[in-house]
Design an enzyme around this catalytic site. Sequence first.
Site, PDB file in Angstrom:
ATOM      1  CE  LYS A  62      -4.136   3.996   6.875  1.00  0.00           C
ATOM      2  NZ  LYS A  62      -4.771   2.775   6.318  1.00  0.00           N
ATOM      3  NE  ARG A 139      -2.278   7.329  -0.897  1.00  0.00           N
ATOM      4  CZ  ARG A 139      -3.475   7.669  -1.375  1.00  0.00           C
ATOM      5  NH1 ARG A 139      -4.550   7.012  -1.000  1.00  0.00           N
ATOM      6  NH2 ARG A 139      -3.584   8.642  -2.256  1.00  0.00           N
ATOM      7  NE  ARG A 173     -13.129   0.537   5.271  1.00  0.00           N
ATOM      8  CZ  ARG A 173     -12.112   1.179   4.707  1.00  0.00           C
ATOM      9  NH1 ARG A 173     -11.197   1.771   5.470  1.00  0.00           N
ATOM     10  NH2 ARG A 173     -11.991   1.225   3.395  1.00  0.00           N
ATOM     11  NE  ARG A 217     -15.307   4.422   5.016  1.00  0.00           N
ATOM     12  CZ  ARG A 217     -14.124   4.495   5.633  1.00  0.00           C
ATOM     13  NH1 ARG A 217     -13.042   4.051   5.025  1.00  0.00           N
ATOM     14  NH2 ARG A 217     -14.031   4.983   6.840  1.00  0.00           N
ATOM     15  NE  ARG A 228      -9.617   1.067  -1.313  1.00  0.00           N
ATOM     16  CZ  ARG A 228     -10.659   0.640  -0.634  1.00  0.00           C
ATOM     17  NH1 ARG A 228     -10.514   0.104   0.556  1.00  0.00           N
ATOM     18  NH2 ARG A 228     -11.859   0.728  -1.152  1.00  0.00           N
TER      19      ARG A 228
END
Length: 282
Positions: A62, A139, A173, A217, A228
Amino acid sequence: MDAVSRLWRGCAAVWSPARMWLSLVMGARFSTSLAHLGPPMTRDPGGRGVHWVFLGCPGVGKGTYASRLSQLLGVPHISTGDLVREELASSGPLAQQLAGIVNHGQLVSDEIIMSLLIKRLEHGATKAESGSILDGFPRTIRQAEILEGVTEIDLVINLKLREDALLAKCLGRRICSHCGGNYNVASVNIKGENGRPDFIMAPLLPPADCASKLVTRVDDTEEVVKERLQIYNEMSKPVEEFYRARGKLLEFDLPGGIPESWPKLLQALNLVDHDDKQSASA
């Protein structure tokens, strides 16, 4: 006076539509009506400025595609994930509470997200920003209803990616600890089965001066990522239906990495000519 109320008093003069959100948080009844905007693809990105939302699982891309469209169309890209991370790094009043939520893979509450988002929108209003591209919000149905009361959304782009590729991307990531740039070291190469084509996504590597400064992260562990994704899948369907019923939802299956997906996304958004014009003038 609590933190939410103090934030509201600071931004109410500039961002008055947020009164609707504050009333909902305080328990007052809230309702909003939407005029039918017609097919979203007919709206002119060069007019009042686009007001778009990106939906999709964590790690789907996104932020990458919203950022590219932000540069193409000249409107700000607002990521609620970035807003949360900025607050975490600020040692502000919400930092400790947010740390506990994020580290356990839980979703941040509507009240916290909206307080951060309204603060960002208030900042944009003072700079006369026209339009925005949101990613990571809304969300939940409640968040979608609140957002409709704060700003008029033209189009919701729902990015989709197969789950095995999603997991690999999330674990790959990285963030540059110096400049804050987002990168991905995962090289996804999934062989096709049962008639499905091979799925290939190249890594998004940093420039040389960022390569030694990459950090993972804190919430990008396999256990947290799987939790998640499960939470997102359970909560996403009602939000998708919310926007589908309003004729604002565009579902887009990513066929691969950026080289394969970006041109097809522009085509789906009727922005191919817009991209060509910008390239010619650059």
